[in-house]
Design a protein around this motif. Structure first.
Motif, mmCIF file in Angstrom:
data_model
loop_
_atom_site.group_PDB
_atom_site.id
_atom_site.type_symbol
_atom_site.label_atom_id
_atom_site.label_comp_id
_atom_site.label_asym_id
_atom_site.label_seq_id
_atom_site.Cartn_x
_atom_site.Cartn_y
_atom_site.Cartn_z
ATOM 1 N N TYR A 115 65.417 19.651 40.844
ATOM 2 C CA TYR A 115 64.743 20.637 41.695
ATOM 3 C C TYR A 115 63.354 20.993 41.191
ATOM 4 C CZ TYR A 115 69.457 21.631 43.471
ATOM 5 O OH TYR A 115 70.697 21.554 44.023
ATOM 6 N N THR A 116 62.606 20.008 40.701
ATOM 7 C CA THR A 116 61.323 20.306 40.063
ATOM 8 C C THR A 116 60.466 21.293 40.850
ATOM 9 O OG1 THR A 116 61.403 18.013 39.472
ATOM 10 C CG2 THR A 116 59.442 19.206 38.816
ATOM 11 N N ALA A 117 60.385 21.075 42.171
ATOM 12 C CA ALA A 117 59.473 21.899 42.950
ATOM 13 C C ALA A 117 60.120 23.198 43.429
ATOM 14 C CB ALA A 117 58.961 21.113 44.151
ATOM 15 N N ASN A 118 61.422 23.305 43.241
ATOM 16 C CA ASN A 118 62.127 24.472 43.753
ATOM 17 C C ASN A 118 62.285 25.521 42.660
ATOM 18 O OD1 ASN A 118 63.738 26.282 45.026
ATOM 19 N ND2 ASN A 118 65.134 24.750 45.894
ATOM 20 N N ILE A 119 61.228 26.325 42.487
ATOM 21 C CA ILE A 119 61.190 27.253 41.358
ATOM 22 C C ILE A 119 62.326 28.267 41.411
ATOM 23 C CG2 ILE A 119 59.785 28.993 40.192
ATOM 24 C CD1 ILE A 119 57.332 27.509 41.244
ATOM 25 N N THR A 120 62.617 28.782 42.607
ATOM 26 C CA THR A 120 63.637 29.827 42.678
ATOM 27 C C THR A 120 65.007 29.272 42.287
ATOM 28 O OG1 THR A 120 64.037 29.442 45.022
ATOM 29 C CG2 THR A 120 62.383 31.081 44.460
ATOM 30 N N MET A 121 65.231 27.997 42.590
ATOM 31 C CA MET A 121 66.506 27.377 42.214
ATOM 32 C C MET A 121 66.627 27.263 40.693
ATOM 33 S SD MET A 121 69.109 26.203 43.894
ATOM 34 C CE MET A 121 68.920 25.173 45.339
ATOM 35 N N ILE A 122 65.526 26.842 40.052
ATOM 36 C CA ILE A 122 65.526 26.740 38.586
ATOM 37 C C ILE A 122 65.773 28.113 37.965
ATOM 38 C CG2 ILE A 122 64.175 26.065 36.565
ATOM 39 C CD1 ILE A 122 64.543 23.698 38.217
ATOM 40 N N MET A 123 65.135 29.126 38.524
ATOM 41 C CA MET A 123 65.310 30.477 38.000
ATOM 42 C C MET A 123 66.772 30.910 38.116
ATOM 43 S SD MET A 123 62.586 31.527 36.697
ATOM 44 C CE MET A 123 60.941 30.867 36.593
ATOM 45 N N THR A 124 67.426 30.478 39.204
ATOM 46 C CA THR A 124 68.842 30.800 39.370
ATOM 47 C C THR A 124 69.673 30.142 38.272
ATOM 48 O OG1 THR A 124 68.412 30.762 41.740
ATOM 49 C CG2 THR A 124 70.709 30.842 41.044
ATOM 50 N N VAL A 125 69.373 28.868 38.014
ATOM 51 C CA VAL A 125 70.106 28.173 36.951
ATOM 52 C C VAL A 125 69.886 28.889 35.610
ATOM 53 C CG1 VAL A 125 70.357 26.000 35.703
ATOM 54 C CG2 VAL A 125 69.885 25.972 38.137
ATOM 55 N N LEU A 126 68.628 29.249 35.331
ATOM 56 C CA LEU A 126 68.330 29.940 34.075
ATOM 57 C C LEU A 126 69.094 31.251 33.977
ATOM 58 C CD1 LEU A 126 64.462 29.434 33.792
ATOM 59 C CD2 LEU A 126 66.243 28.329 32.460
ATOM 60 N N ALA A 127 69.086 32.004 35.074
ATOM 61 C CA ALA A 127 69.781 33.290 35.066
ATOM 62 C C ALA A 127 71.268 33.075 34.810
ATOM 63 C CB ALA A 127 69.564 34.016 36.388
ATOM 64 N N LEU A 128 71.832 32.043 35.443
ATOM 65 C CA LEU A 128 73.268 31.787 35.270
ATOM 66 C C LEU A 128 73.606 31.340 33.851
ATOM 67 C CD1 LEU A 128 74.365 30.117 38.616
ATOM 68 C CD2 LEU A 128 75.260 32.212 37.622
ATOM 69 N N THR A 129 72.719 30.556 33.220
ATOM 70 C CA THR A 129 73.030 30.130 31.845
ATOM 71 C C THR A 129 72.908 31.300 30.873
ATOM 72 O OG1 THR A 129 70.769 29.350 31.595
ATOM 73 C CG2 THR A 129 72.424 27.687 31.995
ATOM 74 N N ALA A 130 71.996 32.225 31.172
ATOM 75 C CA ALA A 130 71.826 33.359 30.258
ATOM 76 C C ALA A 130 72.929 34.399 30.452
ATOM 77 C CB ALA A 130 70.462 34.002 30.463
ATOM 78 N N LEU A 131 73.536 34.398 31.635
ATOM 79 C CA LEU A 131 74.489 35.455 31.996
ATOM 80 C C LEU A 131 75.662 35.632 31.017
ATOM 81 C CD1 LEU A 131 74.682 37.531 34.286
ATOM 82 C CD2 LEU A 131 76.297 36.003 35.420
ATOM 83 N N PRO A 132 76.362 34.551 30.629
ATOM 84 C CA PRO A 132 77.515 34.763 29.743
ATOM 85 C C PRO A 132 77.146 35.496 28.453
ATOM 86 C CG PRO A 132 77.494 32.515 30.546
ATOM 87 C CD PRO A 132 76.227 33.132 30.999
ATOM 88 N N MET A 133 75.989 35.135 27.868
ATOM 89 C CA MET A 133 75.569 35.782 26.628
ATOM 90 C C MET A 133 75.220 37.245 26.866
ATOM 91 S SD MET A 133 75.620 34.296 23.828
ATOM 92 C CE MET A 133 76.669 32.888 23.719
ATOM 93 N N ILE A 134 74.574 37.503 28.019
ATOM 94 C CA ILE A 134 74.187 38.891 28.301
ATOM 95 C C ILE A 134 75.434 39.746 28.531
ATOM 96 C CG2 ILE A 134 72.979 40.374 29.959
ATOM 97 C CD1 ILE A 134 70.862 38.124 30.148
ATOM 98 N N ILE A 135 76.436 39.185 29.210
ATOM 99 C CA ILE A 135 77.696 39.916 29.396
ATOM 100 C C ILE A 135 78.332 40.190 28.031
ATOM 101 C CG2 ILE A 135 80.062 39.748 30.275
ATOM 102 C CD1 ILE A 135 78.922 38.190 32.658
ATOM 103 N N ALA A 136 78.356 39.164 27.178
ATOM 104 C CA ALA A 136 78.927 39.340 25.838
ATOM 105 C C ALA A 136 78.187 40.435 25.081
ATOM 106 C CB ALA A 136 78.863 38.025 25.062
ATOM 107 N N PHE A 137 76.874 40.468 25.262
ATOM 108 C CA PHE A 137 76.048 41.464 24.575
ATOM 109 C C PHE A 137 76.379 42.872 25.056
ATOM 110 C CE2 PHE A 137 71.707 43.502 24.126
ATOM 111 C CZ PHE A 137 71.827 43.701 22.766
ATOM 112 N N ILE A 138 76.570 42.999 26.380
ATOM 113 C CA ILE A 138 76.881 44.322 26.930
ATOM 114 C C ILE A 138 78.239 44.795 26.413
ATOM 115 C CG2 ILE A 138 77.403 45.581 29.061
ATOM 116 C CD1 ILE A 138 75.287 43.678 30.403
#
Lengths: 300, 288
Positions: free
Chosen positions: B248-271
């Motif tokens: 999805y090189t040109a699809n920035i919002t899609m990449i941001m979604t993937v990034l948010a999803l990969t960061a999510l488990p750690m952020i939940i663990a942190f909370i």
């Protein structure tokens, strides 16, 4: 030693050695295969010319090492590595210390700050790399619109060889400042309360306590932080590989990215091993020397 | 927090001091923005449609609460990466904790001639850069037929997390008082029994902190995962970003979604376990 008098002792000692050997086997099997053998193998492969696929490796002796010594790209990577080391220490440690001081002074009230400040540490370098690649994007990132608002032009930070390394160092600092923040915060909290109270009663201000008493007492913590930062920066890879792959024209090349590209992009496994082995030697010696100098200074 | 109560009581702050606090306060706020902004940008963008960024600019609020990005990513094999990551991290973690506990017991409790040099050798391994072993481990993995298999990652992950883990656990076990074992030994408990019955249970708190540190490290590991696996079906979470980026090189919002999803488990663990996680991450600070 007469065998009769030490028999019970030596059988006890033998049982200890037996247990020790049994308990150490798993660790040494793993370390032996993945570390000791691998390092040995890396040096062995540094003497061959091999594309990673063909069954025959040509033994070339020290030719790879000779090439490495004359390799301008490797020297550039080494220089960049040391730039990353120096800027990491100069930027991350003071800011980390200031943030720790703020959190220590403000106490529980500042928990929101602590949580947000800590977040970058939890993201993988790859994710951070991509996130900032898009933030730096000249057309659709966050930097260029800001620059346009201020009347400037689009800025392509990662595409400009004279700015790229600095742009990447900023991201590295963003990622690791939280680490030094919590590290120094732990150091500050471990100082005895009595010292602080005595200083305040003697008329010292909070800031004076921090600079005149807390900082000198944290000297060893600080030295450890310098060493940690240095070793970490010399090994640095993930983020730069994701953001720039060492480009443009080598301006962000590090030893690790150069090694990786030689081995897995141009498939020069032999030369890649030479770069890897050199990296191992450089990191080992630099950290040994630094540790000696700094520890000696710290003990005084 | 040292004596913040005392600090409140004594307010002898000079004008210069006030200025200093003002500067520090502003710097704190500035850093709050710098640290938080990229996350804010990431999450906000993930709720935008692809062309919103082009049409409305990056700073605009999302037009609607757009969830299609998340649906697409979650249906596009994202869970495979997630499951792979969980399998690799849990298997490696169990091995690391068990193996390092065994070694730490030897270094903290058993006295024999070569103990110090062997311990020094293990500790020295902490400084080894993974890149010196990358090519040999890649070749080894191919030879033993584990290439492009998530289990290929377990060996290197265990190896590179062992030295620090042994170091930390040895320190932890040294602090466990010796009298309990002595009485156990007098009761006829052998060394191996003592380890399993007494030392191992008493070391669990130390192992928990250590486990957090190792898990975060392995969860985010990139180099080995990149070199030792190839097919998306066999890759871990940090590589998900890599794969989606190519797709999805040109699809920035899609990449941001993937990034948010990969960061999510750690952020939940942190909370959930903020203090434990901070403490766990500090384990690594003893390095060097």
């Amino acid at each position: 030693m007469s065998p009769a008098s030490t028999r019970s002792l030596s059988s006890r000692q033998r049982s200890i050695i037996g247990t020790a050997a049994l308990f150490l086997i798993p660790a040494f099997v793993v370390l032996g295969v993945y570390m000791f053998y691998s390092i040995f193998d890396s040096f062995r492969l540094s003497l061959v010319d091999w594309n990673g696929v063909s069954p025959d490796k040509t033994f070339v002796g020290l030719a790879n090492w000779q090439e490495l010594i004359g390799d301008a790209r490797f020297r550039l990577a080494l220089l960049n590595n040391f730039k990353v080391v120096i800027f990491s220490i100069l930027i991350q440690l003071p800011i980390g210390m200031l943030l720790a001081f703020f959190l220590d002074t403000a106490g529980k009230k500042a928990n929101v700050f602590k949580v947000i400040w800590f977040l970058p540490l939890l993201m993988s370098s790859v994710a951070i790399g991509f996130l900032f690649k898009y933030i730096y994007d000249p057309a659709f990132g966050l930097i260029s619109p800001l620059s346009r608002m201020l009347g400037g032009k689009n800025i392509d930070l990662l595409g400009n060889p004279s700015l790229a390394l600095f742009a990447v160092i900023i991201v590295i600092c963003w990622q690791f400042i939280p680490f030094y923040m919590v590290y120094f915060l732990a150091g500050l909290s471990s100082l005895p309360v009595e010292i602080y109270e005595a200083a305040i009663i003697d008329g010292a201000t909070r800031a004076r306590y921090f600079t005149a008493i807390a900082l000198p007492m944290l000297k060893n913590t600080f030295i450890n932080a310098v060493i940690l930062s240095m070793v970490g920066s010399l090994k640095y890879f993930d983020l730069i590989y994701v953001m720039t792959e060492g480009g443009p024209s080598g301006s962000t090349e590090l030893m690790a990215t150069y090694m990786f590209k030689n081995a897995f992009t141009t498939m020069r496994m032999g030369y890649g091993s030479t770069v890897a082995s050199a990296m191992f030697l450089i990191i080992t010696f630099t950290s040994l020397i630094t540790m000696n100098i700094m520890r000696r200074g710290g003990d005084k | 927090m040292i004596g913040s109560k005392l600090f409140r009581k004594i307010r002898r702050v000079s004008p210069l001091g006030m200025l200093l606090y003002l500067i520090i306060g502003l710097a704190a706020l500035l850093w709050f923005v710098i640290a938080g902004m990229p996350f804010f940008h990431m999450v906000l963008s993930s709720f935008k449609e692809q062309f919103e960024i082009y049409n409305n600019g990056v700073f605009a609020w999302p037009e609607g609460f757009y969830l299609e990005n998340y649906k697409t990513v979650l249906q596009g094999g994202f869970t495979t990466y997630l499951i792979n990551s969980i399998i690799v991290v849990i298997t490696s973690l169990i091995l690391i904790l068990f193996i390092s506990a065994l070694s730490a017991y030897v270094f903290s409790r058993l006295k024999f001639k070569l103990r110090s040099p062997i311990y020094a050798l293990v500790v020295a391994c902490m400084a080894i850069p993974i890149h010196v072993t990358l090519i040999p481990i890649y070749m080894l993995t191919q030879r033993i037929g584990l290439y492009d298999n998530i289990f290929a990652l377990i060996g290197p992950y265990v190896a590179f997390n062992l030295p620090l883990s042994i170091f930390i656990l040895t320190g932890f076990m040294m602090d466990i008082p010796g009298d309990i074992e002595e009485s156990a030994e007098i009761d006829g408990c052998g060394k191996i029994m003592t380890f399993f019955r007494i030392i191992l249970p008493l070391s669990l708190p130390g192992m928990a902190t250590l486990g957090i540190y190792n898990s975060v490290n392995m969860w985010n590991e990139f180099s080995f995962a990149l070199v030792l696996t190839q097919k998306p079906a066999n890759r871990t979470l940090p590589l998900a970003v890599w794969e989606y980026q190519g797709q999805y090189t040109a699809n920035i919002t899609m990449i941001m979604t993937v990034l948010a999803l990969t960061a999510l488990p750690m952020i939940i663990a942190f909370i959930i376990g903020q203090d434990k996680l901070v403490k766990g991450m500090m384990v690594g600070a003893v390095k060097g």
